[in-house]
Scaffold this active site. Structure first.
Site, PDB file in Angstrom:
ATOM      1  N   HIS A 238       0.890  -1.229   0.046  1.00  0.00           N
ATOM      2  CA  HIS A 238       0.154   0.103   0.082  1.00  0.00           C
ATOM      3  C   HIS A 238       0.805   1.307   0.103  1.00  0.00           C
ATOM      4  O   HIS A 238       1.780   1.220   0.878  1.00  0.00           O
ATOM      5  CB  HIS A 238      -0.812   0.096   1.456  1.00  0.00           C
ATOM      6  CG  HIS A 238      -2.034   1.053   1.179  1.00  0.00           C
ATOM      7  ND1 HIS A 238      -1.752   2.174   1.555  1.00  0.00           N
ATOM      8  CD2 HIS A 238      -3.282   0.767   0.986  1.00  0.00           C
ATOM      9  CE1 HIS A 238      -2.582   2.983   1.525  1.00  0.00           C
ATOM     10  NE2 HIS A 238      -3.690   2.333   0.986  1.00  0.00           N
TER      11      HIS A 238
ATOM     12  N   CYS B  30      -3.531   2.676  -4.630  1.00  0.00           N
ATOM     13  CA  CYS B  30      -4.471   3.390  -3.621  1.00  0.00           C
ATOM     14  C   CYS B  30      -4.407   5.059  -4.228  1.00  0.00           C
ATOM     15  O   CYS B  30      -3.395   5.591  -3.861  1.00  0.00           O
ATOM     16  CB  CYS B  30      -3.999   3.418  -2.519  1.00  0.00           C
ATOM     17  SG  CYS B  30      -5.234   4.687  -1.216  1.00  0.00           S
TER      18      CYS B  30
ATOM     19  N   HIS C  91      -7.503   0.400  -4.539  1.00  0.00           N
ATOM     20  CA  HIS C  91      -8.266   1.160  -3.513  1.00  0.00           C
ATOM     21  C   HIS C  91      -8.625   2.462  -4.153  1.00  0.00           C
ATOM     22  O   HIS C  91      -7.874   3.462  -4.618  1.00  0.00           O
ATOM     23  CB  HIS C  91      -7.420   2.051  -2.244  1.00  0.00           C
ATOM     24  CG  HIS C  91      -7.224   0.693  -1.189  1.00  0.00           C
ATOM     25  ND1 HIS C  91      -6.468   0.850  -0.251  1.00  0.00           N
ATOM     26  CD2 HIS C  91      -7.314  -0.624  -1.361  1.00  0.00           C
ATOM     27  CE1 HIS C  91      -6.308  -0.019   0.484  1.00  0.00           C
ATOM     28  NE2 HIS C  91      -6.914  -1.121  -0.188  1.00  0.00           N
TER      29      HIS C  91
ATOM     30  N   ASP D 218     -12.922   3.121  -1.614  1.00  0.00           N
ATOM     31  CA  ASP D 218     -11.718   3.154  -0.409  1.00  0.00           C
ATOM     32  C   ASP D 218     -12.558   4.480   0.452  1.00  0.00           C
ATOM     33  O   ASP D 218     -12.796   5.340  -0.083  1.00  0.00           O
ATOM     34  CB  ASP D 218     -10.436   3.643  -0.754  1.00  0.00           C
ATOM     35  CG  ASP D 218      -9.580   3.693   0.292  1.00  0.00           C
ATOM     36  OD1 ASP D 218      -9.804   2.647   1.337  1.00  0.00           O
ATOM     37  OD2 ASP D 218      -8.436   4.174   0.303  1.00  0.00           O
ATOM     38  N   HIS D 219     -12.571   4.305   1.754  1.00  0.00           N
ATOM     39  CA  HIS D 219     -13.341   5.307   2.569  1.00  0.00           C
ATOM     40  C   HIS D 219     -14.509   6.081   1.668  1.00  0.00           C
ATOM     41  O   HIS D 219     -14.903   5.566   0.611  1.00  0.00           O
ATOM     42  CB  HIS D 219     -12.453   6.711   2.760  1.00  0.00           C
ATOM     43  CG  HIS D 219     -11.233   6.194   3.193  1.00  0.00           C
ATOM     44  ND1 HIS D 219     -10.146   6.886   3.614  1.00  0.00           N
ATOM     45  CD2 HIS D 219     -10.578   5.140   3.804  1.00  0.00           C
ATOM     46  CE1 HIS D 219      -9.142   6.409   4.187  1.00  0.00           C
ATOM     47  NE2 HIS D 219      -9.322   5.111   4.200  1.00  0.00           N
TER      48      HIS D 219
HETATM   49  C1  DNO Z   1      -6.560   3.037   5.447  1.00  0.00           C
HETATM   50  C2  DNO Z   1      -5.918   1.903   4.806  1.00  0.00           C
HETATM   51  C3  DNO Z   1      -4.786   1.550   5.161  1.00  0.00           C
HETATM   52  C4  DNO Z   1      -4.392   0.269   4.626  1.00  0.00           C
HETATM   53  C5  DNO Z   1      -2.944  -0.211   5.219  1.00  0.00           C
HETATM   54  C6  DNO Z   1      -2.358  -1.512   4.466  1.00  0.00           C
HETATM   55  O1  DNO Z   1      -7.816   3.184   5.374  1.00  0.00           O
HETATM   56  O2  DNO Z   1      -5.924   1.992   3.390  1.00  0.00           O
HETATM   57  O3  DNO Z   1      -5.109   1.332   6.793  1.00  0.00           O
HETATM   58  O4  DNO Z   1      -5.176  -0.700   5.063  1.00  0.00           O
HETATM   59  O5  DNO Z   1      -2.129   0.721   5.082  1.00  0.00           O
HETATM   60  O6  DNO Z   1      -1.501  -2.221   5.044  1.00  0.00           O
END
Ligand code: DNO
Length: 390
Positions: A238, A276, A303, A350-351
């Site tokens: 990530h 991401c 993500h 994501d989020h």
């Molecule tokens: C936050 C996530 C991170 C992710 C870690 C992967 O929302 O994207 O916490 O899970 O960094 O190890």
């Protein structure tokens, strides 16, 4: 192109304690789940039984567990300290157990001490929804006045330091405590660090530096390579969030150059990236679609979220299709990459904003149901639209 293979639509589930249930996830329309055994202490082996139990729970509602996020990398491995070999052995054992259960895409990060960092978990947007926010002045205020890191003042622009002075004069104790808690939190389910531990780590990492951390990551990857190759596991790192050095800690996954360095140092298909868009998009130096073009071959998990930055580099998490990241372009590239794959690339929204009924509920920051449901629906529509004109 006349193929129209779809991306795998997934959803992060923190496990049985997640306020969002597996039934909710099904209603949101996801087909797969990204999960982790958050109850297992960092660095300990994930047993086959515990993995199977989680897998069966997920499958009992008709979903599949297709990505692990994350098997955390112990600090001893990141710093390559005394216990490194012990934790590497454990990591290898966890990977073997996951593979036995058929789960073969693993996300992890190599951020020193802290996982993602924000300064506000509830920035109210003009429509009343709440978003996660990162503000340089708040970070600098924490750094200089709470952490009291040596030389902290020199890490920030004069303008930021002037704002720190003004803000610190009028800040309430409650807000300063809250800010401290937010920065030290890391991943909510995995517990925060203490100020003392953070200070010690900053000291340790200042000796390691960026190059040292890059070497430690390569050492980690080389040590798990045989297991990954034998078992068909794909590791996905990530990116650092946010994608710049903070609090004097080195960062090694912040840009196109960093990510290329990672995949080239240990040049094997198992060594992949979790793409991401929000993390990378928070850096002014990053052109997100361009990065995806460059490293796409090694992207096995994505993500998808967006950010809006101001001229100082502060940013909030914006709607999935509205922000500095050109999500249409990103989706186009992902859709094309996906056509060439035997296994569909998994993405998750994501989020999401805390909105509607979720404003009155206790939620994991960034992981309330309705905001992510909105994000997933928009992303799914975008993908279908793009596929229909391919
Ligand atoms: C936050 C996530 C991170 C992710 C870690 C992967 O929302 O994207 O916490 O899970 O960094 O190890």
């Amino acid at each position: 192109m006349n193929s129209n293979k779809k991306l795998e639509q997934s959803w992060r589930w923190y496990g049985p304690n997640d306020p969002v249930s597996l039934e909710d996830i099904k209603q949101a329309g996801a087909r797969a789940v990204v999960s982790a055994l958050h109850q297992v202490k960092h660095g300990e082996v994930w047993s086959e039984e515990a993995i199977l139990e989680r897998k069966q729970l997920i499958e009992s509602v008709g979903l599949v567990w297709n990505v692990v996020e994350s098997v955390p990398v112990h600090e001893a491995i990141k710093t390559r300290s005394e216990d490194c070999e012990y934790y590497l052995e454990n990591y290898r054992a966890s990977l073997r157990n996951l593979a036995k259960c058929g789960i073969k895409t693993v996300c992890y990060n190599f951020m020193p001490v802290l996982d993602w960092t924000r300064t506000d978990l509830g920035l109210t947007l003009s429509n009343g929804a709440k978003a996660l926010y990162f503000d340089w002045t708040d970070l600098a205020m924490f750094d200089c006045h709470v952490l009291q890191r040596e030389g902290a003042e020199d890490s920030y622009d004069k303008e930021i330091m002037q704002e720190v002075k003004e803000r610190y004069d009028s800040i309430s104790k409650d807000r300063l405590d809250e800010l401290t808690e937010i920065i030290l939190m890391g991943v909510p389910t995995e517990g925060g660090v203490t100020l003392e531990a953070l200070r010690e780590s900053i000291d340790i990492y200042s000796k390691i530096g960026k190059e040292g951390l890059q070497e430690n990551l390569a050492y980690f990857l080389s040590n798990i390579a045989d297991v990954c190759i034998e078992e068909g596991i794909k590791m996905t790192i990530h990116p650092d969030d946010p994608p710049f050095a903070i609090l004097g800690l080195p960062r090694i996954a912040t840009s196109k150059e960093d990510l290329l360095d990672i995949i080239q140092r240990v040049d094997s298909p198992f060594n992949g990236i979790c793409f991401c868009t929000g993390s990378l998009g928070a850096g002014k130096h990053n052109d997100v679609p361009d990065i995806l073009e460059a490293i796409g071959e090694r992207v096995y998990f994505a993500h998808l979220r967006n950010v809006h930055k101001d001229e100082k580099g502060n940013f909030y998490e914006s709607d999935h299709l509205d922000g500095d990241v050109d999500m249409v372009k990103v989706m186009e590239i992902l859709v094309d990459l996906n056509q060439k794959r035997d296994h569909a690339i998994t993405f998750r929204p994501d989020h999401g904003h805390q909105m509607l009924d979720d404003l009155h509920k206790a939620t994991n920051p960034g992981y309330s149901a309705i905001g992510r449901l909105k994000g997933l629906a928009e992303l799914r529509g975008l993908e279908l639209g793009l596929l229909s004109v391919r």
